[in-house]
Scaffold this active site. Sequence first.
Site, PDB file in Angstrom:
ATOM      1  N   ASP A   1      48.728  83.224 -36.535  1.00  0.00           N
ATOM      2  CA  ASP A   1      47.936  82.450 -37.493  1.00  0.00           C
ATOM      3  C   ASP A   1      48.336  82.829 -38.919  1.00  0.00           C
ATOM      4  O   ASP A   1      47.646  83.604 -39.585  1.00  0.00           O
ATOM      5  CB  ASP A   1      46.455  82.743 -37.233  1.00  0.00           C
ATOM      6  CG  ASP A   1      45.518  82.035 -38.188  1.00  0.00           C
ATOM      7  OD1 ASP A   1      45.899  80.965 -38.706  1.00  0.00           O
ATOM      8  OD2 ASP A   1      44.408  82.552 -38.411  1.00  0.00           O
TER       9      ASP A   1
ATOM     10  N   LYS B   1      49.327  80.287 -41.308  1.00  0.00           N
ATOM     11  CA  LYS B   1      48.962  79.169 -42.197  1.00  0.00           C
ATOM     12  C   LYS B   1      50.009  78.940 -43.294  1.00  0.00           C
ATOM     13  O   LYS B   1      49.687  78.935 -44.491  1.00  0.00           O
ATOM     14  CB  LYS B   1      47.591  79.415 -42.826  1.00  0.00           C
ATOM     15  CG  LYS B   1      46.447  79.569 -41.835  1.00  0.00           C
ATOM     16  CD  LYS B   1      45.128  79.737 -42.567  1.00  0.00           C
ATOM     17  CE  LYS B   1      43.966  79.936 -41.620  1.00  0.00           C
ATOM     18  NZ  LYS B   1      43.980  81.276 -40.975  1.00  0.00           N
TER      19      LYS B   1
ATOM     20  N   ASP C   1      54.182  75.716 -48.073  1.00  0.00           N
ATOM     21  CA  ASP C   1      55.229  75.863 -49.081  1.00  0.00           C
ATOM     22  C   ASP C   1      56.066  74.585 -49.065  1.00  0.00           C
ATOM     23  O   ASP C   1      55.749  73.635 -48.345  1.00  0.00           O
ATOM     24  CB  ASP C   1      56.080  77.100 -48.783  1.00  0.00           C
ATOM     25  CG  ASP C   1      56.627  77.753 -50.044  1.00  0.00           C
ATOM     26  OD1 ASP C   1      57.132  77.012 -50.922  1.00  0.00           O
ATOM     27  OD2 ASP C   1      56.575  78.988 -50.155  1.00  0.00           O
TER      28      ASP C   1
ATOM     29  N   THR D   1      37.141  76.478 -41.707  1.00  0.00           N
ATOM     30  CA  THR D   1      35.752  76.529 -41.247  1.00  0.00           C
ATOM     31  C   THR D   1      34.863  77.355 -42.168  1.00  0.00           C
ATOM     32  O   THR D   1      33.651  77.400 -41.972  1.00  0.00           O
ATOM     33  CB  THR D   1      35.670  77.072 -39.809  1.00  0.00           C
ATOM     34  OG1 THR D   1      36.344  78.330 -39.732  1.00  0.00           O
ATOM     35  CG2 THR D   1      36.273  76.100 -38.822  1.00  0.00           C
TER      36      THR D   1
ATOM     37  N   LYS E   1      44.812  86.316 -31.197  1.00  0.00           N
ATOM     38  CA  LYS E   1      45.237  85.675 -32.439  1.00  0.00           C
ATOM     39  C   LYS E   1      45.593  86.760 -33.443  1.00  0.00           C
ATOM     40  O   LYS E   1      44.802  87.669 -33.691  1.00  0.00           O
ATOM     41  CB  LYS E   1      44.143  84.781 -33.024  1.00  0.00           C
ATOM     42  CG  LYS E   1      44.570  84.079 -34.317  1.00  0.00           C
ATOM     43  CD  LYS E   1      43.445  83.261 -34.914  1.00  0.00           C
ATOM     44  CE  LYS E   1      42.452  84.093 -35.706  1.00  0.00           C
ATOM     45  NZ  LYS E   1      43.019  84.573 -37.015  1.00  0.00           N
TER      46      LYS E   1
ATOM     47  N   ARG F   1      34.689  88.401 -34.661  1.00  0.00           N
ATOM     48  CA  ARG F   1      33.720  89.476 -34.880  1.00  0.00           C
ATOM     49  C   ARG F   1      32.584  89.495 -33.877  1.00  0.00           C
ATOM     50  O   ARG F   1      31.979  90.537 -33.657  1.00  0.00           O
ATOM     51  CB  ARG F   1      33.178  89.377 -36.316  1.00  0.00           C
ATOM     52  CG  ARG F   1      34.175  89.899 -37.332  1.00  0.00           C
ATOM     53  CD  ARG F   1      33.815  89.534 -38.756  1.00  0.00           C
ATOM     54  NE  ARG F   1      34.087  88.138 -39.035  1.00  0.00           N
ATOM     55  CZ  ARG F   1      34.113  87.621 -40.249  1.00  0.00           C
ATOM     56  NH1 ARG F   1      33.883  88.383 -41.308  1.00  0.00           N
ATOM     57  NH2 ARG F   1      34.386  86.345 -40.438  1.00  0.00           N
TER      58      ARG F   1
END
Length: 236
Positions: free
Chosen positions: A59, A61, A64, A120, A32, A212
């Site tokens: 990714d 996002k 607009d 999340t 990603k 992570r």
Amino acid sequence: MTASIYLALDFPNWHTTNQFLTRHDLIGVPVKIGMELFYREGPALIEKLKQNGHSIFLDLKLHDIPTTVKKAMRNLAKLEVDMVNVHALGGSAMIQAAKQGLVEGNTRFQTKLLAVTILTSMDQTNMEQNLRLPGTLESNVLHFAKLAEQSGADGVVCSVYEANAVKNVCGNSFLTVTPGIRLVDAQDDDQKRIATPSYAKQHGASVIVVGRTVTQADSPKQAYDQIKGAWANGNR
């Protein structure tokens, strides 16, 4: 076919990213790419990763006006990544425009369009105080999921805890992409709605995103393999 596990490469530049992947024998795993890395390296990054055999979830996002998103998606379609996303908060017209841009931008390769429901990093309190959305967190996720499905999206980004409910509302073929995946002993960091890989698989996740818990592990390859095993076998 969309991969099941994507590794979030939240690094500042290509040099650090390539060094990490090479050093830890992770060349070729699905990845990603977020805003930090893409805005630093641009489309050339995608080509380098594809040359090394990586499937890619881009990714960004987007959020607009519909015309701007449509034009942006026309350009992103040419990169031929697995998945890209928009914020469902942008509304039906924007989601439809994003899908149209992807279709118009590349007729031989169809990138899947996802809509982000509720991040999340948010819980019920954050949603109420910051977004001022009425109702429960789950009801809002389901609202955005149905809106996305009706507007032509192929799936949504949601937490594991809403994935089954999204499938019930939108159908089993509708993708549920779930970040916030951790091994049992990993830190939560800034995520609120987190879960283990096996829990995710058992509760409706089509795709999981890990970050992570792998990239900051003492042994990233071992952590990644542990996640693959947990996803495949339902342990930890």
